[in-house]
Design a protein around this motif. Structure first.
Motif: not given
Length: 158
Positions: A29, A65, A83
């Protein structure tokens, strides 16, 4: 880990593999976002060469991903999706210079090293656990990425 027995794997092995896959997911990511940043911000005489190459790469990364997250779910675990969580476990750091061609390509090569190393660790884990699904996925990724490393190194003249 209710899926473990149905797919013929040990529950503890599934949890260990899923945990490592979540680390891989975090690294992918950050790698993805760094590549997007380079795609958007690349400047200079290499723009027309690298802009589409970076787009090709981030499109490939976003597919991986999704595949990694789905494999985590298949193993009966939950994929991380924030995140803030990714940044806590990712070895790949957020890039700060996304406009310089050489720096961007070197960052991509450094990121490939991280994900390939993690995938090789997963190969060992999944082989011992008899997890052919994850093993095959990691093997396919490595084969593709070794060629990418060669190409990006060639761009740098290495």
């Amino acid at each position: 880990m209710k899926n473990a027995s149905i797919i013929g794997l040990n529950e503890a092995d599934c949890q260990q593999i899923a945990d490592k896959l979540n680390v891989l997911l975090a690294n992918y990511s950050v790698f993805y976002q760094n590549t997007r940043g380079s795609h958007w911000n690349i400047k200079g005489d290499q723009f027309f060469t690298l802009h589409p190459k970076f787009e090709e790469l981030y499109n490939s990364l976003v597919l991986k991903i999704d595949e990694i997250a789905e494999r985590i779910l298949t193993l009966g675990a939950i994929p991380a999706h924030n995140y803030s969580d990714y940044l806590k476990v990712s070895t790949i750091q957020e890039s700060t210079d996304a406009s310089d061609a050489t720096v961007s390509v070197q960052n991509i090569l450094n990121s490939f090293k991280v994900v390939i190393d993690l995938q090789r660790e997963l190969l060992d884990m999944t082989e011992k656990a008899g997890d052919e699904g994850t093993n095959s996925q990691m093997s396919d990724y490595i084969t593709e990425q070794e060629k990418e490393v060669w190409m990006y190194n060639s761009y740098l003249g290495k």
